[in-house]
Design a protein around this motif. Structure first.
Motif, mmCIF file in Angstrom:
data_model
loop_
_atom_site.group_PDB
_atom_site.id
_atom_site.type_symbol
_atom_site.label_atom_id
_atom_site.label_comp_id
_atom_site.label_asym_id
_atom_site.label_seq_id
_atom_site.Cartn_x
_atom_site.Cartn_y
_atom_site.Cartn_z
ATOM 1 N N PRO A 116 0.543 -1.310 -0.041
ATOM 2 C CA PRO A 116 -0.066 0.152 0.132
ATOM 3 C C PRO A 116 0.937 1.224 0.053
ATOM 4 O O PRO A 116 0.659 2.369 -0.879
ATOM 5 C CB PRO A 116 -0.868 -0.065 1.225
ATOM 6 N N ASP A 138 -3.967 0.052 -11.041
ATOM 7 C CA ASP A 138 -5.123 0.482 -12.093
ATOM 8 C C ASP A 138 -5.637 -1.004 -12.790
ATOM 9 O O ASP A 138 -6.913 -0.879 -12.903
ATOM 10 C CB ASP A 138 -4.229 1.055 -13.373
ATOM 11 N N LYS A 139 -4.991 -1.866 -12.342
ATOM 12 C CA LYS A 139 -5.527 -3.319 -13.032
ATOM 13 C C LYS A 139 -4.868 -4.375 -11.994
ATOM 14 O O LYS A 139 -3.674 -4.335 -11.870
ATOM 15 C CB LYS A 139 -5.143 -3.566 -14.410
ATOM 16 N N LYS A 167 -3.957 -4.371 -4.106
ATOM 17 C CA LYS A 167 -4.857 -4.584 -5.196
ATOM 18 C C LYS A 167 -5.624 -3.158 -5.384
ATOM 19 O O LYS A 167 -5.753 -2.831 -6.509
ATOM 20 C CB LYS A 167 -5.971 -5.308 -4.765
ATOM 21 N N LYS A 168 -6.027 -2.479 -4.394
ATOM 22 C CA LYS A 168 -6.833 -1.270 -4.456
ATOM 23 C C LYS A 168 -5.960 -0.102 -4.952
ATOM 24 O O LYS A 168 -6.675 0.921 -5.298
ATOM 25 C CB LYS A 168 -7.620 -1.099 -3.064
ATOM 26 N N TYR A 169 -4.943 -0.209 -4.860
ATOM 27 C CA TYR A 169 -3.702 0.887 -5.323
ATOM 28 C C TYR A 169 -3.475 0.930 -6.824
ATOM 29 O O TYR A 169 -2.718 1.588 -7.128
ATOM 30 C CB TYR A 169 -2.623 0.829 -4.378
ATOM 31 N N ASN A 211 -7.229 -11.552 -2.811
ATOM 32 C CA ASN A 211 -7.530 -10.428 -1.969
ATOM 33 C C ASN A 211 -6.038 -9.607 -1.555
ATOM 34 O O ASN A 211 -6.371 -8.935 -0.557
ATOM 35 C CB ASN A 211 -8.212 -10.466 -0.552
ATOM 36 N N SER A 259 0.914 3.585 -3.301
ATOM 37 C CA SER A 259 0.256 4.981 -3.289
ATOM 38 C C SER A 259 1.249 5.978 -3.563
ATOM 39 O O SER A 259 1.090 6.964 -4.114
ATOM 40 C CB SER A 259 -0.183 5.104 -1.900
#
Length: 135
Positions: A16, A48-49, A44-46, A40, A20
């Motif tokens: 993360p 583009d794909k 993952k959430k940071y 999971n 970021s």
């Protein structure tokens, strides 16, 4: 120009922060694609794909990463685990054929740094280490 970067092992605890920071750096134009064996993965959430891939020790790992690199027109792969480094180093020439640079050391170097006893035996002249002299 946007550089398309594939980062392996994005499930690591530091992802993360790393991702970021990369995304927030206005001097860089990056499209970040990440892969991990955990669907999971924390990073993952940071990205583009994101793609789930087999574990780095799995026989199908390299072909899965190759397919993603080709599909996503990746420019460079940043390898973040030992197992993945060995797998991708062995096939680095295949990735170069599709204009993908894999940031990984040669197999001989990976074997050397994997063995901590051998690592300590590397001659000082190769390390660029300057030791203080006695006065």
């Amino acid at each position: 120009m946007t550089i398309r970067v594939l980062i392996t092992c994005v499930g690591g605890a530091m992802m993360p922060c790393l991702l970021s920071e990369l995304k927030s750096d206005s001097s860089l134009s990056l499209h970040l694609v990440g892969v991990d064996s955990d669907k999971n993965a924390i990073g993952k959430k940071y990205l583009d794909k994101f793609f789930t891939v087999p574990s780095g020790v799995d026989l199908s790992y390299t072909s899965a990463v190759y397919a993603i690199a080709e599909e996503e027109t990746i420019d460079v792969i940043v390898v973040l685990s030992d197992e993945e480094a060995f797998k991708l180093a062995k096939k680095k020439h295949e990735f170069e054929k599709i204009n993908v640079n894999v940031l990984v050391s040669p197999i001989e170097v990976l074997k050397l740094i994997e063995d901590k006893v051998l690592t300590y035996k590397i001659p000082v002249s190769y390390t660029h280490l300057t030791l203080p002299t006695k006065a």
